[in-house]
Motif scaffolding. Sequence first.
Motif, PDB file in Angstrom:
ATOM      1  N   MET A   1     -13.416  10.038   2.539  1.00  0.00           N
ATOM      2  CA  MET A   1     -12.992   9.439   3.766  1.00  0.00           C
ATOM      3  C   MET A   1     -12.303   8.156   3.927  1.00  0.00           C
ATOM      4  O   MET A   1     -11.987   6.705   2.979  1.00  0.00           O
ATOM      5  CB  MET A   1     -14.252   9.193   4.836  1.00  0.00           C
ATOM      6  N   SER A   2     -11.075   8.085   5.109  1.00  0.00           N
ATOM      7  CA  SER A   2     -10.137   6.762   4.488  1.00  0.00           C
ATOM      8  C   SER A   2     -11.227   5.655   5.136  1.00  0.00           C
ATOM      9  O   SER A   2     -11.552   5.121   6.462  1.00  0.00           O
ATOM     10  CB  SER A   2      -9.234   7.416   5.964  1.00  0.00           C
ATOM     11  N   LYS A   3     -10.555   4.727   5.283  1.00  0.00           N
ATOM     12  CA  LYS A   3     -11.190   3.353   5.098  1.00  0.00           C
ATOM     13  C   LYS A   3      -9.844   2.870   5.832  1.00  0.00           C
ATOM     14  O   LYS A   3      -9.506   0.951   5.478  1.00  0.00           O
ATOM     15  CB  LYS A   3     -11.377   2.313   3.956  1.00  0.00           C
ATOM     16  N   THR A   4      -8.623   2.944   6.216  1.00  0.00           N
ATOM     17  CA  THR A   4      -7.765   2.233   6.802  1.00  0.00           C
ATOM     18  C   THR A   4      -7.667   1.979   8.631  1.00  0.00           C
ATOM     19  O   THR A   4      -8.621   2.611   9.409  1.00  0.00           O
ATOM     20  CB  THR A   4      -5.844   3.352   6.929  1.00  0.00           C
ATOM     21  N   TRP A   5      -7.340   0.663   8.685  1.00  0.00           N
ATOM     22  CA  TRP A   5      -7.124   0.120   9.999  1.00  0.00           C
ATOM     23  C   TRP A   5      -6.280  -0.699  10.282  1.00  0.00           C
ATOM     24  O   TRP A   5      -5.319  -1.505   9.070  1.00  0.00           O
ATOM     25  CB  TRP A   5      -8.696  -0.772  10.079  1.00  0.00           C
ATOM     26  N   ILE A   6      -6.079  -1.405  11.342  1.00  0.00           N
ATOM     27  CA  ILE A   6      -5.361  -2.337  12.099  1.00  0.00           C
ATOM     28  C   ILE A   6      -5.560  -3.860  11.663  1.00  0.00           C
ATOM     29  O   ILE A   6      -6.777  -4.224  12.049  1.00  0.00           O
ATOM     30  CB  ILE A   6      -4.972  -1.892  13.086  1.00  0.00           C
ATOM     31  N   TYR A  66       5.572  -4.878  15.072  1.00  0.00           N
ATOM     32  CA  TYR A  66       5.396  -4.632  13.872  1.00  0.00           C
ATOM     33  C   TYR A  66       3.632  -4.413  13.942  1.00  0.00           C
ATOM     34  O   TYR A  66       2.842  -4.762  14.677  1.00  0.00           O
ATOM     35  CB  TYR A  66       5.193  -6.456  13.187  1.00  0.00           C
ATOM     36  N   VAL A  67       3.118  -3.196  13.304  1.00  0.00           N
ATOM     37  CA  VAL A  67       2.046  -3.249  13.518  1.00  0.00           C
ATOM     38  C   VAL A  67       1.207  -3.069  11.645  1.00  0.00           C
ATOM     39  O   VAL A  67       2.554  -2.593  10.786  1.00  0.00           O
ATOM     40  CB  VAL A  67       1.458  -2.111  13.771  1.00  0.00           C
ATOM     41  N   THR A  68       0.365  -4.107  11.017  1.00  0.00           N
ATOM     42  CA  THR A  68       0.136  -4.143   9.124  1.00  0.00           C
ATOM     43  C   THR A  68      -1.150  -3.221   9.951  1.00  0.00           C
ATOM     44  O   THR A  68      -2.103  -3.446  10.033  1.00  0.00           O
ATOM     45  CB  THR A  68      -0.216  -5.474   9.195  1.00  0.00           C
ATOM     46  N   PHE A  69      -1.006  -2.102   8.129  1.00  0.00           N
ATOM     47  CA  PHE A  69      -2.526  -1.485   8.340  1.00  0.00           C
ATOM     48  C   PHE A  69      -2.752  -2.170   6.719  1.00  0.00           C
ATOM     49  O   PHE A  69      -2.133  -2.349   6.503  1.00  0.00           O
ATOM     50  CB  PHE A  69      -2.241  -0.022   8.353  1.00  0.00           C
ATOM     51  N   VAL A  70      -4.213  -1.959   6.338  1.00  0.00           N
ATOM     52  CA  VAL A  70      -5.135  -2.095   5.525  1.00  0.00           C
ATOM     53  C   VAL A  70      -5.557  -0.984   4.791  1.00  0.00           C
ATOM     54  O   VAL A  70      -6.039  -0.179   6.051  1.00  0.00           O
ATOM     55  CB  VAL A  70      -6.119  -3.101   5.610  1.00  0.00           C
ATOM     56  N   THR A  71      -5.173  -0.240   3.784  1.00  0.00           N
ATOM     57  CA  THR A  71      -5.675   0.440   3.034  1.00  0.00           C
ATOM     58  C   THR A  71      -6.276   0.696   2.004  1.00  0.00           C
ATOM     59  O   THR A  71      -6.467  -0.657   1.294  1.00  0.00           O
ATOM     60  CB  THR A  71      -4.284   1.299   2.736  1.00  0.00           C
ATOM     61  N   VAL A  72      -7.103   1.538   1.119  1.00  0.00           N
ATOM     62  CA  VAL A  72      -7.449   1.423   0.520  1.00  0.00           C
ATOM     63  C   VAL A  72      -7.226   0.647  -0.814  1.00  0.00           C
ATOM     64  O   VAL A  72      -7.378   0.188  -1.689  1.00  0.00           O
ATOM     65  CB  VAL A  72      -8.176   2.881  -0.447  1.00  0.00           C
ATOM     66  N   GLY A  73      -5.688   0.647  -0.886  1.00  0.00           N
ATOM     67  CA  GLY A  73      -4.455   0.296  -2.075  1.00  0.00           C
ATOM     68  C   GLY A  73      -4.045  -0.491  -1.679  1.00  0.00           C
ATOM     69  O   GLY A  73      -3.669  -1.272  -2.813  1.00  0.00           O
ATOM     70  N   GLY A  74      -3.941  -1.349  -0.759  1.00  0.00           N
ATOM     71  CA  GLY A  74      -3.273  -2.517  -0.661  1.00  0.00           C
ATOM     72  C   GLY A  74      -2.941  -2.600   0.685  1.00  0.00           C
ATOM     73  O   GLY A  74      -4.126  -2.486   2.147  1.00  0.00           O
ATOM     74  N   GLU A  75      -1.908  -3.147   1.606  1.00  0.00           N
ATOM     75  CA  GLU A  75      -1.388  -3.696   2.677  1.00  0.00           C
ATOM     76  C   GLU A  75      -0.288  -2.716   3.436  1.00  0.00           C
ATOM     77  O   GLU A  75       0.370  -2.561   2.731  1.00  0.00           O
ATOM     78  CB  GLU A  75      -1.700  -5.011   3.394  1.00  0.00           C
TER      79      GLU A  75
END
Length: 150
Positions: A1-6, A66-75
């Motif tokens: 499951m993805s853990k991505t968020w803005i 601009y939009v910055t996402f945080v992913t499991v591996g970084g930004e």
Amino acid sequence: MSKTWIRQVKATKDDGTTSVVDLTPGLNLVVGPSNTGKTRIARTIAYACGGEQLPFTDKTGYTTAYVTFVTVGGEVTLSRSIKPRSGITVDSTDPAIESGGYAVSRDAKKPINDLLLSFIDIAPRRKVIKNESFKKVNFTWDSIRHLILV
């Protein structure tokens, strides 16, 4: 499951002036009186992610979304100018996400649609049924972006 968020939504002017909204994991509510920028935040996210509607008017003076996402591996930061036919620039600290230029067109070599769907663990070019005749079309970010903003 993805853990991505803005994590952040930002708009800049040519003179370097910025407006920033920082978000946190989980549910974030943007509330306020009419005409204070709530819709502009959603439009900025949509535009930076390949949407067609410009998020800013000439009156605001903003030129880049601009939009910055945080992913499991970084930004991963997506940026896009309001100039006609602007592509999307991706700056990534996540080793699984390639930095560089991405296209709004789904037929391009590096479409932003495929990158965005990967954030939520959906394989690129996944087909879905479009109508009662069972015609299949590619699943797109636009199909679900409103749900994500909600």
